[in-house]
Design an enzyme around this catalytic site. Structure first.
Site, PDB file in Angstrom:
ATOM      1  N   ARG A  35       0.819  -1.219   0.000  1.00 42.63           N
ATOM      2  CA  ARG A  35       0.000   0.000   0.000  1.00 42.63           C
ATOM      3  C   ARG A  35       0.849   1.264   0.000  1.00 42.63           C
ATOM      4  O   ARG A  35       0.460   2.268  -0.594  1.00 42.63           O
ATOM      5  CB  ARG A  35      -0.937  -0.004   1.204  1.00 42.63           C
ATOM      6  CG  ARG A  35      -2.032  -1.025   1.026  1.00 42.63           C
ATOM      7  CD  ARG A  35      -2.939  -1.055   2.209  1.00 42.63           C
ATOM      8  NE  ARG A  35      -4.091  -1.879   1.928  1.00 42.63           N
ATOM      9  CZ  ARG A  35      -4.853  -2.427   2.868  1.00 42.63           C
ATOM     10  NH1 ARG A  35      -4.590  -2.220   4.141  1.00 42.63           N
ATOM     11  NH2 ARG A  35      -5.887  -3.163   2.536  1.00 42.63           N
ATOM     12  N   LYS A 218     -20.652 -17.552  -0.058  1.00 46.93           N
ATOM     13  CA  LYS A 218     -22.101 -17.368   0.129  1.00 46.93           C
ATOM     14  C   LYS A 218     -22.739 -16.518  -0.952  1.00 46.93           C
ATOM     15  O   LYS A 218     -22.210 -15.457  -1.303  1.00 46.93           O
ATOM     16  CB  LYS A 218     -22.352 -16.671   1.471  1.00 46.93           C
ATOM     17  CG  LYS A 218     -22.001 -17.529   2.643  1.00 46.93           C
ATOM     18  CD  LYS A 218     -22.322 -16.792   3.899  1.00 46.93           C
ATOM     19  CE  LYS A 218     -22.151 -17.692   5.106  1.00 46.93           C
ATOM     20  NZ  LYS A 218     -22.362 -16.959   6.342  1.00 46.93           N
ATOM     21  N   GLY A 374     -11.697  -8.806  -2.205  1.00 49.42           N
ATOM     22  CA  GLY A 374     -11.514  -9.933  -1.298  1.00 49.42           C
ATOM     23  C   GLY A 374     -10.555 -11.023  -1.725  1.00 49.42           C
ATOM     24  O   GLY A 374      -9.452 -10.766  -2.190  1.00 49.42           O
ATOM     25  N   GLY A 397     -13.520  -3.787   0.253  1.00 53.24           N
ATOM     26  CA  GLY A 397     -14.885  -3.299   0.473  1.00 53.24           C
ATOM     27  C   GLY A 397     -15.280  -2.209  -0.515  1.00 53.24           C
ATOM     28  O   GLY A 397     -16.411  -2.180  -1.015  1.00 53.24           O
TER      29      GLY A 397
END
Ligand code: AMP
Length: 416
Positions: A35, A218, A374, A397
């Site tokens: 980063r 999911k 992710g 996110g």
């Protein structure tokens, strides 16, 4: 709107929101400086353009001043990468003198913004059983204090750059609110520009055919993205644990595979919507199943519609991968979000690795390939394919929210 490439930084102090939220070990050493390296082109551009830098970031999730989360731990690395000494303001609200003394080419790093609750604008230390009135009053109080916090940060500089894509989905003091103090002197840094361009290449006006690969555990966590992508996709490949909810919704037998029984109707509706919108869905029809959730489990290949009792689907099988390969080789724009198997276990990483390889192949042939959000990012990086695809997003996110079609506060604040 100003851009970093055309803005005249000569004699200007630029306050830059970066994402220096890097992992540190117990000796406070940086274990992954990705980063920090990502922000270097933006920071160097200001310096080479004759400006000075006031760098601000958060680190971790402190609830107040916490040694462990001090940005002083990363100053050495920042200085090394920029090739100049860096000064440090150990209280981001008391940097007036240091900021005003900055000369062109000089760099000041502010201490962790989240040492102040004002950065996020959320009250801290409220008792769990506090009444609604108390919570409301505390919220109003912190919002009021936040205005002063933003004003102070803005007072240090002549222009504002947001280069922290990882926090662009948050309307925090440094990521969004501060922009209003610089109506004609605010811009994106190169990290933000790159992410925005990549998202636009998929959601904006993509070169067709467009294929999305959606994996992960999911369906409930990906449903908004799936439905948003129906607007731009020709094909959607669905793999990973979420496949079994779709298979069960279609009347399949999924053994002990991960399955969201409360989402069967949603899965059925999603398949119907895809058909209505003309999106071709490619579920993982065949799977590598295991008799336990373990890298050393016994395995067998079976239909995802007919998994024996006591067995669970863990990865896409070779036949499925061949079908997917053909679809992907015919695609010109591909978005990948989520692993198509339990890639953390080498025995079930083959499908995810194969997807990474195929994306590298089609990128070399000229397709635009974006890996975002992710675990798929972790997978391509870990498997060594990060530089063989067109773009790997840095913001988990934030990328997910952008793909859901939401306007991110950090982007909006610069654009409006
Ligand atoms: P997500 O964060 O939703 O993208 O989910 C990523 C996780 O899904 C990873 O930890 C994978 O191990 C997991 N996953 C992928 N395929 C399966 C599967 N067949 N069964 C259980 N978990 C899976």
């Amino acid at each position: 709107m100003q851009t970093i490439d055309t803005y005249d930084f000569r004699g200007k102090k630029a306050i830059v929101r970066v994402d220096f939220n890097v992992p540190l070990n117990e000796k406070f050493e940086i274990t992954d400086d990705t980063r920090i390296r990502a922000a270097v082109p933006t920071l160097k551009k200001v310096l080479s353009g004759g400006g000075s830098l006031i760098i601000m970031s958060h680190l971790g999730r402190p609830k107040g001043v916490t040694e462990k989360y001090s940005l002083k731990h990363i100053l050495g690395r920042v200085s090394e990468l920029l090739g100049v000494p860096v000064q440090f303001a150990d209280d981001c609200m008391k940097a007036d003198a240091q900021a005003s003394a900055l000369k062109p080419g000089e760099v000041l790093v502010l201490e962790n913004l989240r040492f102040y609750a004002e950065e996020e604008g959320k009250p801290r230390g409220l008792a769990d059983d506090a009444s609604e009135d108390v919570k409301k009053a505390a919220k109003a109080e912190i919002k009021e204090k936040q205005k002063e916090f933003v004003k102070k940060l803005a007072s240090y500089a002549d222009c504002y750059i947001n280069d922290a894509f990882g926090t662009a989905h948050r309307a925090h003091a440094s990521t969004a609110l501060i922009a209003s103090y610089f109506p004609n002197d605010k811009m994106f840094g190169y990290v933000m520009e790159g992410e925005i361009k990549a998202i636009e290449k998929v959601l904006g006006n993509p070169v067709k055919p467009v294929t999305a690969i959606i994996g992960g555990a999911k369906v409930s966590s990906k449903i908004t993205i799936i439905e948003k992508l129906f607007d731009v996709c020709d094909n959607m490949i669905i793999g990973g644990g979420m496949v079994f909810t779709f298979m069960k919704a279609k009347g399949g037998k999924t053994g002990s595979s991960i399955c969201e029984d409360d989402q069967l109707q949603l899965a059925a509706d999603t398949l119907r919507k895809a058909e209505e919108k003309g999106v071709k869905i490619y579920l993982s029809e065949g799977v590598v199943a295991a008799d336990k959730f373990d890298n050393n489990a016994n395995v067998k290949v079976c239909s995802a519609m007919n998994i024996p009792d006591g067995w669970m689907g863990m990865d896409a099988d070779d036949e499925t991968l061949k079908v997917w390969e053909k679809v992907l080789h015919e695609s010109k724009t591909v978005l990948w979000n989520g692993p198509v198997g339990v890639f953390e276990m080498p025995a079930f990483a083959k499908g995810t690795l194969r997807i990474a390889e195929i994306l590298a192949e089609i990128t070399a042939k000229g397709a635009f390939t974006l890996v975002g959000g992710g675990d798929s990012v972790a997978a391509v990086t870990q498997m060594g394919f990060a530089d063989k695809v067109s773009y790997v997003s840095t913001g988990g996110g934030a990328m997910l929210e952008a793909l859901e079609g939401k306007e991110l506060p950090g982007i909006k604040a610069i654009r409006e």
